[in-house]
Enzyme design. Structure first.
Site, PDB file in Angstrom:
ATOM      1  CG  ASP A  10      -1.648   1.231   1.497  1.00 59.96           C
ATOM      2  OD1 ASP A  10      -1.621   2.129   0.634  1.00 59.96           O
ATOM      3  OD2 ASP A  10      -2.287   1.337   2.562  1.00 59.96           O
ATOM      4  CE  LYS A  22      -1.786   6.987  -3.313  1.00 57.44           C
ATOM      5  NZ  LYS A  22      -2.253   6.032  -2.306  1.00 57.44           N
ATOM      6  CD  GLU A  56      -5.066   3.606  -2.373  1.00 53.56           C
ATOM      7  OE1 GLU A  56      -5.909   4.421  -1.956  1.00 53.56           O
ATOM      8  OE2 GLU A  56      -3.909   3.954  -2.697  1.00 53.56           O
ATOM      9  CG  ASP A  58      -8.647   5.296   2.546  1.00 50.01           C
ATOM     10  OD1 ASP A  58      -8.099   5.726   3.577  1.00 50.01           O
ATOM     11  OD2 ASP A  58      -8.017   4.845   1.575  1.00 50.01           O
TER      12      ASP A  58
END
Ligand code: AMP
Length: 607
Positions: free
Chosen positions: A8, A76, A177, A199
């Site tokens: 991840d 990211k 994800e 999330d």
């Protein structure tokens, strides 16, 4: 085939795991691998020190305040982004490092003397995750499944795959994800169900609505806020405590880098504790110096207080949930399962809000900060045949098409098409004897080409002279299981397959990646030493700071000789730091000063 690890690659933290086997009932047994410091997640932070040392993870995060410009985090968000995009503009306003435009238009970061592409920075995090897995498994790790947000487009996925390659990993699959989180709970076995994946991580909030029907994961809608996360909760605590401190002691702790850093760490720790306790204490001795001497911060915080300070943040996530449900044309009642992802979902107020909104208890049992890596490892094990193949199909998040006359975007593969998939289109010439046809491939949902994301431009060349409209060239667009595009062209007149050289409008070229892979290998040997030295320097800086504070407050408790000795030791350590002393000599001087500080403490408590 060796083991395929699941990674991840998060905005704030990353996590690696592997399937070790199956239990009696055939369920995969997944091991989340701890790093050398014993932590099961590792900060996605990379730093370069003045001497060109590279640091990754906790050690990089720890020195962030003193080396802000050269500490890169949240990279990211920059993966596969153009420099002139809104995302980059926003990032520029919130980070302390610099970004610049690479010649291909991509956003790169500047770290010390060198400029780096976001995939290169991510590769350093991935290398660290690979090494964590190798230490645990005792063998080389060369294959991985890496996760990305469901809304990532081709360029962002490609950038993630490049990062894997630079880190020496063969990326077997790029996995969404939310799909990974659902896999971790075995939800792929479900007949037909709607799943919400909520999330809330350190820096981003994502909400995804998936529909699962016997192994096919269809992302119905995704939403959220890429600038809402745990850090905002920490900031709420920091602001509250600093304002109170300012009112009382007339010192703003946010103005001093060291005080702010200590307060930031204490705030996060308090937030964690308040997830399991109803009350906690923030205790920061010598947090600042006032006109009358050193100042200390002591404040008990109740869980109910934290909930009041952060109520609007939790509410913002629910507003986003409402919006995404509307997008998916569903109501909370249609949702059959709720999965929580991200460390912030440990906060009881968050869990309560989610439960109230969806009207059901969320799935629990897998750690929310590990659930995505666990799902990725399960997918990895399925790919090697280590466990039963999970029939897992994702869909394209955005439509893919080409620019046609007048700048119109013509969709060839609509969004939500199950991947892998392919589609062909016949191209021809528009004037007599035209020898080439330019093709512009884009991704997005807007009507005009300019409003969509440009993926690649290429030219179909070598067309034999013919009147316009006669040549027929079939171009095939293929999207693989990772959601990544490949293009092939065939001249139907001659039957010749044309080599289409697709020049990506962004991203790294193959030779650039190869160069970076070699560089990575070269750095490997010296990295451990650099890391130890950086850790030592970090500890030394803290010790110098705390000793100086203590000396200021308690000098009169020590006799003159001892006082002089401690001062000399502090000066020596400072000097060694400035002149770049070796690890061993720093260790020696550190140990000596540490000993003396124990003596100060003894003297303090003896009074
Ligand atoms: P992630 O990006 O999933 O690693 O999420 C990290 C965020 O979760 C950080 O802001 C952490 O402070 C937060 N977090 C981790 N554990 C807890 C906890 N026990 N209670 C509240 N927040 C937590």
């Amino acid at each position: 085939m060796g083991k395929v690890v699941g990674i991840d690659l998060g905005t704030t933290n990353s996590c690696v795991s592997v399937v070790e086997g199956t239990n009696a009932s055939g369920q995969p047994e997944v091991k989340v691998i701890a790093n050398t410091e014993g932590a099961r997640t590792t900060p996605s932070v990379v730093a370069f020190t003045a001497k060109g040392e590279r640091l990754v993870g906790q050690v990089a995060k720890r020195q962030a305040t003193t080396n802000a410009e050269h500490t890169i985090y949240a990279v990211k968000r920059l993966m596969g982004q153009k420099f002139d995009s809104d995302v980059v503009r926003r990032q520029a306003g919130s980070v302390s490092y610099r970004m610049l435009q690479h010649e291909n238009g991509d956003a790169w970061v500047k770290a010390g003397e060198r400029t780096m592409s976001p995939p290169e920075v991510s590769a350093l995090v991935l290398t660290s995750m690979r090494e964590i897995a190798e230490t645990y498994l005792g063998e080389a790790v060369t294959e991985a499944v890496i996760t990305v947000p469901a809304y990532f487009d081709d360029a962002q996925r490609q950038a993630t795959k490049d990062a894997g390659r630079i880190a020496g990993l063969d990326v077997k699959r790029i996995l969404n994800e939310p799909t990974a989180a659902a896999l971790a709970y075995g939800l792929d076995k479900t007949e037909r169900e709607v799943i919400a994946v909520y999330d809330l991580g350190g820096g981003t909030f994502d909400i995804s609505i998936l529909e699962i029907a016997t192994g096919v994961f269809n992302v119905k809608a995704t939403g959220g806020d890429t600038h809402l996360g745990g850090e905002d909760f920490d900031r709420a605590i920091i602001d509250k405590l600093s304002e109170e401190f300012l009112a009382k002691a007339k010192v703003d702790l946010r103005k001093d880098r060291t005080s702010l850093q200590r307060l930031r760490e204490a705030a996060e720790k308090a937030k964690h504790e308040l997830s399991s306790s109803l009350e906690t204490e923030v205790n920061l001795p010598f947090v600042a110096i006032g006109p009358a001497g050193p100042l200390h911060l002591e404040r008990a915080i109740k869980r109910s207080e934290l909930e009041i300070w952060t109520r609007d943040l939790v509410e913002r996530t629910i507003v986003a949930c409402k919006a995404v449900m509307a997008d998916a044309k569903l109501t909370p009642k249609d949702v059959g399962q709720v999965v929580l992802v991200g460390g912030m979902t440990r906060m009881p107020a968050v869990q309560k809000a989610v439960k109230e909104f969806f009207g059901r208890d969320p799935n629990k049992g897998v750690n929310p900060d590990e659930v995505v890596a666990v799902g990725a490892a399960i997918q990895g094990a399925a790919l090697t045949g280590q466990i039963d193949e999970v029939l897992l199909l994702d869909v394209t998040p955005l439509s893919i098409g080409v620019e046609t006359g007048g700048g119109v975007f013509t969709k060839l593969i609509p969004r939500n098409t199950t991947v892998p998939t392919e589609m062909s289109e016949i191209f021809t010439t528009s004037v007599d004897n035209q020898s080439f046809v330019p093709v512009h491939v884009l991704q997005g949902e807007r009507e005009m080409a300019v409003d969509n994301r440009s993926l690649a431009r290429f030219e179909l060349t070598g067309i034999p002279p013919a009147p316009r409209g006669i040549p027929k060239i079939q171009v095939t667009f293929r999207i693989d299981v990772n959601g990544i595009l490949a293009v092939e062209a065939k001249d139907l007149g001659t039957g010749r397959v044309q080599a289409v050289s697709v020049t990506p409008t962004s991203g790294l070229q193959a030779d650039e990646i190869d160069k970076l892979v070699t560089e990575g290998e070269k750095f490997k040997e010296t990295d451990q030493l650099r890391r130890d030295l950086a850790e030592m320097r970090n500890q030394a800086e803290t010790l110098i700071y705390t000793t100086e504070q203590a000396l200021e407050a308690y000098a009169d408790l020590l006799d003159a000789e001892k006082l002089a000795k401690v001062h000399a030791e502090v000066d020596l350590l400072k000097k060694m730091m400035e002149t770049g002393a070796t690890l061993d000599s720093l260790r020696g001087a550190y140990a000596q000063l540490e000993n003396s500080t124990f003596e100060i403490a003894e003297a303090m408590y003896a009074t």
